[in-house]
Design a protein around this motif. Structure first.
Motif, PDB file in Angstrom:
ATOM      1  N   GLN A  84       4.195   4.291  -8.892  1.00 20.03           N
ATOM      2  CA  GLN A  84       4.838   3.128  -9.493  1.00 20.03           C
ATOM      3  C   GLN A  84       5.599   3.522 -10.749  1.00 20.03           C
ATOM      4  OE1 GLN A  84       5.104   0.139  -8.287  1.00 20.03           O
ATOM      5  NE2 GLN A  84       6.153  -0.756 -10.056  1.00 20.03           N
ATOM      6  N   LEU A  85       4.945   4.384 -11.570  1.00 16.96           N
ATOM      7  CA  LEU A  85       5.619   4.848 -12.781  1.00 16.96           C
ATOM      8  C   LEU A  85       6.853   5.665 -12.435  1.00 16.96           C
ATOM      9  CD1 LEU A  85       2.558   5.828 -14.998  1.00 16.96           C
ATOM     10  CD2 LEU A  85       4.036   3.839 -15.250  1.00 16.96           C
ATOM     11  N   ASP A  86       6.714   6.499 -11.399  1.00 16.56           N
ATOM     12  CA  ASP A  86       7.871   7.297 -10.993  1.00 16.56           C
ATOM     13  C   ASP A  86       9.012   6.390 -10.527  1.00 16.56           C
ATOM     14  OD1 ASP A  86       6.561   9.627 -11.585  1.00 16.56           O
ATOM     15  OD2 ASP A  86       5.888  10.008  -9.538  1.00 16.56           O
ATOM     16  N   ARG A  87       8.636   5.350  -9.760  1.00 17.08           N
ATOM     17  CA  ARG A  87       9.670   4.438  -9.297  1.00 17.08           C
ATOM     18  C   ARG A  87      10.315   3.708 -10.470  1.00 17.08           C
ATOM     19  NH1 ARG A  87       6.013   3.511  -4.964  1.00 17.08           N
ATOM     20  NH2 ARG A  87       5.118   1.708  -6.041  1.00 17.08           N
ATOM     21  N   GLU A  88       9.472   3.312 -11.456  1.00 14.46           N
ATOM     22  CA  GLU A  88      10.022   2.642 -12.629  1.00 14.46           C
ATOM     23  C   GLU A  88      10.913   3.573 -13.429  1.00 14.46           C
ATOM     24  OE1 GLU A  88       6.729   1.142 -14.787  1.00 14.46           O
ATOM     25  OE2 GLU A  88       6.271  -0.472 -13.350  1.00 14.46           O
ATOM     26  N   ASP A  89      10.427   4.834 -13.589  1.00 16.94           N
ATOM     27  CA  ASP A  89      11.253   5.808 -14.309  1.00 16.94           C
ATOM     28  C   ASP A  89      12.560   6.061 -13.570  1.00 16.94           C
ATOM     29  OD1 ASP A  89       9.317   6.009 -16.210  1.00 16.94           O
ATOM     30  OD2 ASP A  89       8.399   7.828 -15.392  1.00 16.94           O
ATOM     31  N   GLN A  90      12.450   6.178 -12.254  1.00 15.13           N
ATOM     32  CA  GLN A  90      13.662   6.400 -11.474  1.00 15.13           C
ATOM     33  C   GLN A  90      14.597   5.200 -11.552  1.00 15.13           C
ATOM     34  OE1 GLN A  90      12.874   7.347  -7.390  1.00 15.13           O
ATOM     35  NE2 GLN A  90      15.021   7.777  -6.898  1.00 15.13           N
ATOM     36  N   SER A  91      13.978   4.004 -11.539  1.00 14.91           N
ATOM     37  CA  SER A  91      14.795   2.799 -11.648  1.00 14.91           C
ATOM     38  C   SER A  91      15.484   2.733 -13.005  1.00 14.91           C
ATOM     39  CB  SER A  91      13.918   1.560 -11.442  1.00 14.91           C
ATOM     40  OG  SER A  91      14.662   0.389 -11.622  1.00 14.91           O
ATOM     41  N   ARG A  92      14.711   3.076 -14.082  1.00 15.26           N
ATOM     42  CA  ARG A  92      15.320   3.077 -15.421  1.00 15.26           C
ATOM     43  C   ARG A  92      16.419   4.128 -15.515  1.00 15.26           C
ATOM     44  NH1 ARG A  92       9.918   1.955 -17.249  1.00 15.26           N
ATOM     45  NH2 ARG A  92       9.501   4.183 -17.465  1.00 15.26           N
ATOM     46  N   ALA A  93      16.139   5.303 -14.917  1.00 15.81           N
ATOM     47  CA  ALA A  93      17.150   6.360 -14.948  1.00 15.81           C
ATOM     48  C   ALA A  93      18.394   5.934 -14.176  1.00 15.81           C
ATOM     49  CB  ALA A  93      16.581   7.649 -14.353  1.00 15.81           C
ATOM     50  N   THR A  94      18.168   5.292 -13.023  1.00 14.35           N
ATOM     51  CA  THR A  94      19.305   4.821 -12.234  1.00 14.35           C
ATOM     52  C   THR A  94      20.093   3.763 -12.991  1.00 14.35           C
ATOM     53  OG1 THR A  94      18.055   5.242 -10.195  1.00 14.35           O
ATOM     54  CG2 THR A  94      19.978   3.790 -10.032  1.00 14.35           C
ATOM     55  N   GLU A  95      19.347   2.855 -13.641  1.00 12.86           N
ATOM     56  CA  GLU A  95      20.005   1.811 -14.420  1.00 12.86           C
ATOM     57  C   GLU A  95      20.772   2.411 -15.591  1.00 12.86           C
ATOM     58  OE1 GLU A  95      21.258  -1.966 -15.375  1.00 12.86           O
ATOM     59  OE2 GLU A  95      20.212  -1.228 -13.581  1.00 12.86           O
ATOM     60  N   LEU A  96      20.165   3.449 -16.225  1.00 13.64           N
ATOM     61  CA  LEU A  96      20.844   4.107 -17.337  1.00 13.64           C
ATOM     62  C   LEU A  96      22.115   4.788 -16.863  1.00 13.64           C
ATOM     63  CD1 LEU A  96      20.799   4.917 -20.316  1.00 13.64           C
ATOM     64  CD2 LEU A  96      19.426   6.909 -19.689  1.00 13.64           C
ATOM     65  N   VAL A  97      22.021   5.457 -15.713  1.00 14.86           N
ATOM     66  CA  VAL A  97      23.214   6.112 -15.157  1.00 14.86           C
ATOM     67  C   VAL A  97      24.278   5.068 -14.824  1.00 14.86           C
ATOM     68  CG1 VAL A  97      24.089   7.423 -13.189  1.00 14.86           C
ATOM     69  CG2 VAL A  97      21.963   8.118 -14.289  1.00 14.86           C
ATOM     70  N   ARG A  98      23.822   3.935 -14.265  1.00 11.76           N
ATOM     71  CA  ARG A  98      24.762   2.869 -13.917  1.00 11.76           C
ATOM     72  C   ARG A  98      25.433   2.310 -15.172  1.00 11.76           C
ATOM     73  NH1 ARG A  98      21.408  -0.194 -11.647  1.00 11.76           N
ATOM     74  NH2 ARG A  98      21.608   0.625  -9.542  1.00 11.76           N
ATOM     75  N   GLU A  99      24.616   2.095 -16.215  1.00  8.41           N
ATOM     76  CA  GLU A  99      25.175   1.573 -17.458  1.00  8.41           C
ATOM     77  C   GLU A  99      26.143   2.575 -18.085  1.00  8.41           C
ATOM     78  OE1 GLU A  99      21.945   0.568 -19.954  1.00  8.41           O
ATOM     79  OE2 GLU A  99      21.342  -1.208 -18.806  1.00  8.41           O
ATOM     80  N   THR A 100      25.740   3.870 -18.042  1.00  6.07           N
ATOM     81  CA  THR A 100      26.621   4.899 -18.605  1.00  6.07           C
ATOM     82  C   THR A 100      27.931   4.962 -17.841  1.00  6.07           C
ATOM     83  OG1 THR A 100      24.674   6.183 -19.259  1.00  6.07           O
ATOM     84  CG2 THR A 100      26.784   7.330 -19.201  1.00  6.07           C
ATOM     85  N   THR A 101      27.815   4.905 -16.505  1.00  9.19           N
ATOM     86  CA  THR A 101      29.024   4.928 -15.684  1.00  9.19           C
ATOM     87  C   THR A 101      29.891   3.714 -15.961  1.00  9.19           C
ATOM     88  OG1 THR A 101      27.787   6.099 -13.950  1.00  9.19           O
ATOM     89  CG2 THR A 101      29.881   5.082 -13.326  1.00  9.19           C
ATOM     90  N   SER A 102      29.227   2.560 -16.076  1.00 11.75           N
ATOM     91  CA  SER A 102      29.976   1.331 -16.367  1.00 11.75           C
ATOM     92  C   SER A 102      30.662   1.425 -17.724  1.00 11.75           C
ATOM     93  CB  SER A 102      29.025   0.139 -16.328  1.00 11.75           C
ATOM     94  OG  SER A 102      29.697  -1.045 -16.682  1.00 11.75           O
ATOM     95  N   THR A 103      29.929   1.991 -18.716  1.00 13.59           N
ATOM     96  CA  THR A 103      30.522   2.141 -20.053  1.00 13.59           C
ATOM     97  C   THR A 103      31.710   3.092 -20.016  1.00 13.59           C
ATOM     98  OG1 THR A 103      28.351   1.750 -21.060  1.00 13.59           O
ATOM     99  CG2 THR A 103      30.044   2.795 -22.433  1.00 13.59           C
ATOM    100  N   ASP A 104      31.540   4.214 -19.314  1.00 13.42           N
ATOM    101  CA  ASP A 104      32.650   5.170 -19.205  1.00 13.42           C
ATOM    102  C   ASP A 104      33.847   4.529 -18.520  1.00 13.42           C
ATOM    103  OD1 ASP A 104      31.053   7.037 -20.409  1.00 13.42           O
ATOM    104  OD2 ASP A 104      30.424   7.999 -18.555  1.00 13.42           O
ATOM    105  N   THR A 105      33.561   3.760 -17.472  1.00 12.54           N
ATOM    106  CA  THR A 105      34.657   3.093 -16.758  1.00 12.54           C
ATOM    107  C   THR A 105      35.367   2.102 -17.673  1.00 12.54           C
ATOM    108  OG1 THR A 105      33.421   3.307 -14.680  1.00 12.54           O
ATOM    109  CG2 THR A 105      35.239   1.719 -14.735  1.00 12.54           C
ATOM    110  N   ALA A 106      34.561   1.339 -18.438  1.00 11.38           N
ATOM    111  CA  ALA A 106      35.154   0.368 -19.360  1.00 11.38           C
ATOM    112  C   ALA A 106      35.997   1.067 -20.425  1.00 11.38           C
ATOM    113  CB  ALA A 106      34.053  -0.472 -20.010  1.00 11.38           C
ATOM    114  N   LEU A 107      35.481   2.194 -20.937  1.00 11.65           N
ATOM    115  CA  LEU A 107      36.239   2.938 -21.950  1.00 11.65           C
ATOM    116  C   LEU A 107      37.540   3.485 -21.373  1.00 11.65           C
ATOM    117  CD1 LEU A 107      33.351   4.878 -23.748  1.00 11.65           C
ATOM    118  CD2 LEU A 107      34.683   2.964 -24.643  1.00 11.65           C
TER     119      LEU A 107
END
Length: 208
Positions: A84-107
C-alpha cells in the motif's frame, strides 16, 4: 484429518485474509469452528459422515498451530502495508511527475506566448513612440505658453497699478487746480472796501 487440513489450507490460500478474525470467519463458512485457548488453537468440524470432530493445531501439524498461523497473517499484513505504501509512493511520484510535466508545459506555453507577443509589443512601442514624442513637444509648448501668459498677467497687473497711481495723481492735481481757481474767483468777486471820509476840519490859517 486430511479433510480438515484441506479446508484450512484452502482458507490460507486466500491472500486477502490478513487477520485471525477473518481467518476464523471464513473457516466457519466452511463448517469449521475455531477456538483459542491460551497458546493453543482447536478446530471443531463435521466430517464427511456428519460426525462431530475436534482437533488441536498440534495434532494437525506445525503449519496449523496458532503461532504459525498468526505469524503468517502478520507477514501478510506487513506485506500488504508495504504494498500500500509503495502504491501510495508510486502514486505520489506519478502525481509529482504529472505536475512537473504540467508545469513545464505551462512554462513552455507561456514562453511561446511571450515570444509571439514580442513582435506586437515592438510594433506597439514603435507606434506609441511618435505619439509620446509629440506629447512631450506639446507639453513643452504648453509650459512655454503658460510662462508667457503668466508674464503677461504680471505685466498687466503692473500696468494697472501704474495707471491707477497716475490717475490718482492727475485727480489730485485737477482737484488742486480747481481749488486754486475757486480761490481766485472768490478773491475777484469779493466787494472792495470804500475809503472812509474824514469829518475833521483843520483850523483856518493853517496850511495843510
Amino acid at each position: 484429518m486430511r479433510d480438515l487440513r484441506g479446508r484450512i489450507d484452502t482458507t490460507m490460500q486466500d491472500t486477502s485474509i490478513c487477520d485471525f478474525k477473518t481467518f476464523s470467519d471464513v473457516l466457519a463458512r466452511s463448517g469449521v469452528n475455531v477456538s483459542v485457548r491460551g497458546q493453543n488453537v482447536s478446530y471443531a468440524f463435521l466430517d464427511a459422515n456428519k460426525k462431530q470432530r475436534r482437533a488441536r493445531g498440534k495434532r494437525l501439524g506445525t503449519d496449523y498451530e496458532k503461532e504459525t498461523i498468526l505469524n503468517e497473517l502478520e507477514r501478510r499484513t506487513r506485506e500488504r502495508t508495504a504494498q500500500q505504501l509503495d502504491r501510495e509512493d508510486q502514486s505520489r511520484a506519478t502525481e509529482l511527475v504529472r505536475e512537473t510535466t504540467s508545469t513545464d508545459t505551462a512554462l513552455e506555453q507561456r514562453e511561446r506566448q511571450a515570444q509571439s507577443r514580442k513582435p506586437r509589443i515592438d510594433q506597439l512601442r514603435n507606434a506609441v513612440k511618435p505619439i509620446a514624442d509629440h506629447l512631450q513637444h506639446f507639453t513643452g509648448a504648453v509650459r512655454e505658453f503658460a510662462g508667457k501668459v503668466e508674464q503677461r498677467v504680471i505685466d498687466s497687473k503692473l500696468y494697472k497699478d501704474v495707471a491707477s497711481r497716475f490717475k490718482a495723481d492727475l485727480a489730485k492735481q485737477e482737484q488742486a487746480r480747481q481749488n486754486a481757481i475757486k480761490q481766485d474767483l472768490a478773491k475777484r468777486m469779493a466787494p472792495k472796501k470804500q475809503p472812509q471820509k474824514s469829518y475833521y476840519r483843520e483850523p483856518e490859517g493853517r496850511s495843510r
